[in-house]
Design a protein around this motif. Structure first.
Motif, PDB file in Angstrom:
ATOM      1  N   LEU A 125     -69.262  59.497  31.736  1.00 45.61           N
ATOM      2  CA  LEU A 125     -69.113  60.724  31.129  1.00 45.61           C
ATOM      3  C   LEU A 125     -68.436  61.723  31.916  1.00 45.61           C
ATOM      4  O   LEU A 125     -67.371  62.676  31.888  1.00 45.61           O
ATOM      5  CB  LEU A 125     -70.232  61.423  30.696  1.00 45.61           C
ATOM      6  CG  LEU A 125     -71.024  60.553  29.409  1.00 45.61           C
ATOM      7  CD1 LEU A 125     -72.541  61.073  29.236  1.00 45.61           C
ATOM      8  CD2 LEU A 125     -69.915  60.992  27.948  1.00 45.61           C
ATOM      9  N   ARG A 126     -68.860  61.869  33.327  1.00 50.96           N
ATOM     10  CA  ARG A 126     -68.122  62.611  34.294  1.00 50.96           C
ATOM     11  C   ARG A 126     -66.803  62.315  34.661  1.00 50.96           C
ATOM     12  O   ARG A 126     -65.998  63.315  34.876  1.00 50.96           O
ATOM     13  CB  ARG A 126     -69.236  62.770  35.511  1.00 50.96           C
ATOM     14  CG  ARG A 126     -70.557  63.168  35.455  1.00 50.96           C
ATOM     15  CD  ARG A 126     -71.214  63.318  36.605  1.00 50.96           C
ATOM     16  NE  ARG A 126     -72.467  64.045  36.548  1.00 50.96           N
ATOM     17  CZ  ARG A 126     -73.503  63.790  37.174  1.00 50.96           C
ATOM     18  NH1 ARG A 126     -73.909  62.644  37.924  1.00 50.96           N
ATOM     19  NH2 ARG A 126     -74.728  64.644  36.904  1.00 50.96           N
ATOM     20  N   ALA A 127     -66.440  60.997  34.733  1.00 53.14           N
ATOM     21  CA  ALA A 127     -65.066  60.858  34.892  1.00 53.14           C
ATOM     22  C   ALA A 127     -64.185  60.906  33.568  1.00 53.14           C
ATOM     23  O   ALA A 127     -62.894  61.105  33.679  1.00 53.14           O
ATOM     24  CB  ALA A 127     -65.086  59.064  35.154  1.00 53.14           C
ATOM     25  N   ILE A 163     -74.509  66.728  28.724  1.00 48.01           N
ATOM     26  CA  ILE A 163     -75.679  66.014  29.156  1.00 48.01           C
ATOM     27  C   ILE A 163     -76.924  66.875  29.194  1.00 48.01           C
ATOM     28  O   ILE A 163     -78.232  66.477  28.859  1.00 48.01           O
ATOM     29  CB  ILE A 163     -75.552  65.560  30.662  1.00 48.01           C
ATOM     30  CG1 ILE A 163     -74.421  64.469  30.667  1.00 48.01           C
ATOM     31  CG2 ILE A 163     -76.790  65.126  31.406  1.00 48.01           C
ATOM     32  CD1 ILE A 163     -73.712  63.958  31.994  1.00 48.01           C
ATOM     33  N   VAL A 173     -73.665  58.431  32.902  1.00 43.85           N
ATOM     34  CA  VAL A 173     -73.777  59.458  33.262  1.00 43.85           C
ATOM     35  C   VAL A 173     -72.335  59.505  34.066  1.00 43.85           C
ATOM     36  O   VAL A 173     -71.445  60.641  34.105  1.00 43.85           O
ATOM     37  CB  VAL A 173     -74.638  60.216  34.286  1.00 43.85           C
ATOM     38  CG1 VAL A 173     -74.343  61.460  34.839  1.00 43.85           C
ATOM     39  CG2 VAL A 173     -76.162  60.357  33.311  1.00 43.85           C
ATOM     40  N   ALA A 174     -71.974  58.654  35.073  1.00 44.21           N
ATOM     41  CA  ALA A 174     -70.795  58.763  35.749  1.00 44.21           C
ATOM     42  C   ALA A 174     -69.699  58.539  34.972  1.00 44.21           C
ATOM     43  O   ALA A 174     -68.487  58.988  35.021  1.00 44.21           O
ATOM     44  CB  ALA A 174     -70.706  57.337  36.566  1.00 44.21           C
ATOM     45  N   ASP A 177     -77.559  55.966  34.942  1.00 46.45           N
ATOM     46  CA  ASP A 177     -76.687  56.678  35.734  1.00 46.45           C
ATOM     47  C   ASP A 177     -75.132  56.171  35.587  1.00 46.45           C
ATOM     48  O   ASP A 177     -74.380  57.348  35.837  1.00 46.45           O
ATOM     49  CB  ASP A 177     -77.163  56.383  37.302  1.00 46.45           C
ATOM     50  CG  ASP A 177     -78.426  57.013  37.857  1.00 46.45           C
ATOM     51  OD1 ASP A 177     -78.626  57.949  36.975  1.00 46.45           O
ATOM     52  OD2 ASP A 177     -78.760  56.662  38.790  1.00 46.45           O
ATOM     53  N   HIS A 224     -70.182  62.168  24.351  1.00 47.98           N
ATOM     54  CA  HIS A 224     -68.632  62.046  24.226  1.00 47.98           C
ATOM     55  C   HIS A 224     -68.209  62.915  22.898  1.00 47.98           C
ATOM     56  O   HIS A 224     -67.015  63.510  23.197  1.00 47.98           O
ATOM     57  CB  HIS A 224     -68.155  60.681  24.275  1.00 47.98           C
ATOM     58  CG  HIS A 224     -66.500  60.683  24.086  1.00 47.98           C
ATOM     59  ND1 HIS A 224     -65.937  61.178  25.326  1.00 47.98           N
ATOM     60  CD2 HIS A 224     -65.594  60.218  23.236  1.00 47.98           C
ATOM     61  CE1 HIS A 224     -64.648  60.913  25.248  1.00 47.98           C
ATOM     62  NE2 HIS A 224     -64.495  60.185  23.799  1.00 47.98           N
ATOM     63  N   GLY A 262     -68.160  70.533  28.336  1.00 48.41           N
ATOM     64  CA  GLY A 262     -68.100  69.860  29.728  1.00 48.41           C
ATOM     65  C   GLY A 262     -68.943  68.578  29.594  1.00 48.41           C
ATOM     66  O   GLY A 262     -70.187  68.834  29.063  1.00 48.41           O
ATOM     67  N   ALA A 263     -68.790  67.845  30.578  1.00 53.06           N
ATOM     68  CA  ALA A 263     -69.743  66.642  30.694  1.00 53.06           C
ATOM     69  C   ALA A 263     -71.254  67.095  31.050  1.00 53.06           C
ATOM     70  O   ALA A 263     -72.134  66.719  30.422  1.00 53.06           O
ATOM     71  CB  ALA A 263     -69.181  65.612  31.672  1.00 53.06           C
ATOM     72  N   GLU A 264     -71.368  68.232  32.071  1.00 56.28           N
ATOM     73  CA  GLU A 264     -72.556  68.521  32.500  1.00 56.28           C
ATOM     74  C   GLU A 264     -73.283  69.337  31.495  1.00 56.28           C
ATOM     75  O   GLU A 264     -74.566  69.208  31.302  1.00 56.28           O
ATOM     76  CB  GLU A 264     -72.365  69.457  33.776  1.00 56.28           C
ATOM     77  CG  GLU A 264     -71.983  68.477  34.878  1.00 56.28           C
ATOM     78  CD  GLU A 264     -72.578  67.097  35.487  1.00 56.28           C
ATOM     79  OE1 GLU A 264     -73.880  67.257  35.145  1.00 56.28           O
ATOM     80  OE2 GLU A 264     -71.937  66.379  35.838  1.00 56.28           O
TER      81      GLU A 264
END
Length: 168
Positions: free
Chosen positions: A153-155, A132, A150-151, A147, A119, A127-129
């Motif tokens: 962070l993606r959201a 990560i 990770v979700a 997981d 974050h 970006g999140a990806e």
């Protein structure tokens, strides 16, 4: 959904902490160096700011080192816990802007610390990806194996926090 992996399938890291980007380090409370014996990762005065998501007695840092403690589980987080993660990431970014050396740590230095570090990186434009991927390449392929995190962070943590607060 997989969260924290306990047991032999999740190995201790090789090093106590790793630098993810200049000045921003990620680590844990124990590690297993090449010699193979499990060792404690004790912080002294190597860092200007230490952020801890799991506090264990005797693991530092030294007196006089700024230390933020925000215990959170390696699992689903409520709105208050997410707000704390967001505050830690903001403080880490401000410390980096001031040229300070920051360590973010949890037990192994994989998931909770990864959430805060990712974050922080995202607040700084990644970006999140990308965040990560960078964390996994610098810390361990086991980093962010939760997981759910990770979700999150993606959201986007602010979005997840708002949704959690609405659900409460």
């Amino acid at each position: 959904m997989r969260t924290r992996g306990k047991g032999p399938d999740v190995p201790a890291p090789d090093r106590p902490w790793d630098e993810i980007v200049p000045g921003l380090w990620m680590g844990g409370h124990e590690f297993r160096p090449a010699a193979g014996r499990l060792e404690f990762a004790v912080v002294r005065d190597e860092f200007d700011l230490v952020q801890t998501m799991l506090r264990l007695p005797g693991h530092g840092p030294d007196e006089g080192v700024e230390h933020h403690v925000w215990p959170i589980p390696d699992g689903p987080l409520d709105g208050t816990q997410l707000a704390g993660v967001i505050r830690l990431a903001r403080a880490a970014g401000e410390a980096l802007d001031d040229g300070r050396k920051v360590l973010v740590r949890c037990y192994h230095g994989y998931n909770r610390s990864g959430l805060v570090v990712a974050h922080t990186l995202m607040r700084r434009g990644r970006g999140a990806e990308d965040a990560i991927r960078l964390i996994r390449s610098r810390r361990s392929p086991w980093a962010l194996h939760n997981d759910l995190f990770v979700a999150y962070l993606r959201a986007g943590l602010p979005t997840v926090r708002q949704l959690e607060e609405l659900a409460e």
